[in-house]
Design an enzyme around this catalytic site. Structure first.
Site, mmCIF file in Angstrom:
data_model
loop_
_atom_site.group_PDB
_atom_site.id
_atom_site.type_symbol
_atom_site.label_atom_id
_atom_site.label_comp_id
_atom_site.label_asym_id
_atom_site.label_seq_id
_atom_site.Cartn_x
_atom_site.Cartn_y
_atom_site.Cartn_z
ATOM 1 N N GLY A 47 1.044 -0.997 0.164
ATOM 2 C CA GLY A 47 -0.116 0.062 0.328
ATOM 3 C C GLY A 47 0.850 0.961 0.249
ATOM 4 O O GLY A 47 -0.051 2.496 -0.018
ATOM 5 N N HIS A 48 2.904 1.311 0.315
ATOM 6 C CA HIS A 48 3.039 2.696 0.094
ATOM 7 C C HIS A 48 4.190 2.413 -0.455
ATOM 8 O O HIS A 48 5.747 1.896 -0.240
ATOM 9 C CB HIS A 48 3.566 2.423 1.602
ATOM 10 C CG HIS A 48 3.879 3.982 2.282
ATOM 11 N ND1 HIS A 48 5.514 4.029 1.563
ATOM 12 C CD2 HIS A 48 3.781 4.982 2.368
ATOM 13 C CE1 HIS A 48 6.150 5.712 2.138
ATOM 14 N NE2 HIS A 48 4.061 6.110 2.567
ATOM 15 N N PHE A 49 4.131 2.366 -1.996
ATOM 16 C CA PHE A 49 2.403 3.312 -3.148
ATOM 17 C C PHE A 49 2.748 1.585 -3.679
ATOM 18 O O PHE A 49 3.582 1.802 -4.091
ATOM 19 C CB PHE A 49 3.004 4.077 -3.311
ATOM 20 C CG PHE A 49 3.248 5.123 -1.980
ATOM 21 C CD1 PHE A 49 2.211 5.871 -1.789
ATOM 22 C CD2 PHE A 49 4.475 5.788 -2.471
ATOM 23 C CE1 PHE A 49 1.723 6.760 -0.898
ATOM 24 C CE2 PHE A 49 4.305 6.682 -0.987
ATOM 25 C CZ PHE A 49 3.143 7.008 -0.679
ATOM 26 N N VAL A 54 8.090 2.978 -1.970
ATOM 27 C CA VAL A 54 9.106 2.884 -1.279
ATOM 28 C C VAL A 54 9.262 2.551 0.575
ATOM 29 O O VAL A 54 7.676 2.824 0.618
ATOM 30 C CB VAL A 54 8.217 4.714 -1.506
ATOM 31 C CG1 VAL A 54 9.450 5.770 -0.173
ATOM 32 C CG2 VAL A 54 8.401 5.675 -2.064
#
Length: 146
Positions: A47-49, A54
């Protein structure tokens, strides 16, 4: 040096929150140099990203705090028990200079600035190669829990 087996005896963290893979150098009461290997399998990358993975900055700070905890335990010649928790007490001057991506190896460098009355203050940096990724002044403490 400290391998993952020794780290697991010192830190209560486990997957997916254990963020130190190896200790390269440790000078009791002075400094520690440790590694975090960053892989695409890290759960936060989902989810990041999704379009550009990252490592979250707060997790870089957490990795530095875990290295600081290892330095603290070594400095005090202690192994924490199930009734001891090592907490953040403060973070000052946190700066993020470079994104950390899958495949990077994060070198965690922490220096003990001072300790008094159970409060530890550290100067900490996380690097990828020679490039600074993150830096901060950390304050941590150990507390007994009931």
């Amino acid at each position: 040096m400290m391998d993952i087996h020794k780290i697991l005896k010192q830190l209560p963290h486990r997957y997916p929150f254990l963020l130190v893979d190896r200790v390269l150098e440790i000078e009791k009461g002075v400094r520690i140099k440790a590694l975090k290997n960053v892989t695409i399998n890290e759960p936060f990358f989902t989810g990041h990203f999704p379009h550009r993975p990252v490592m979250p900055g707060v997790l870089m700070l957490e990795a530095l705090a875990q290295a600081a905890a290892l330095l603290s335990f070594d400095t005090l010649d202690s192994t924490p028990d199930d009734n001891t928790v090592y907490y953040f007490a403060g973070i000052d001057g946190a700066r993020f200079k470079r994104p950390v991506e899958p495949g990077d190896q994060l070198t965690l460098e922490v220096q003990l600035d001072r300790m008094k009355a159970g409060i530890f203050k550290f100067k900490a940096q996380a690097k990828v190669g020679d490039e600074l990724a993150c830096e901060a002044d950390l304050m941590c403490t150990m507390r007994k829990i009931a």
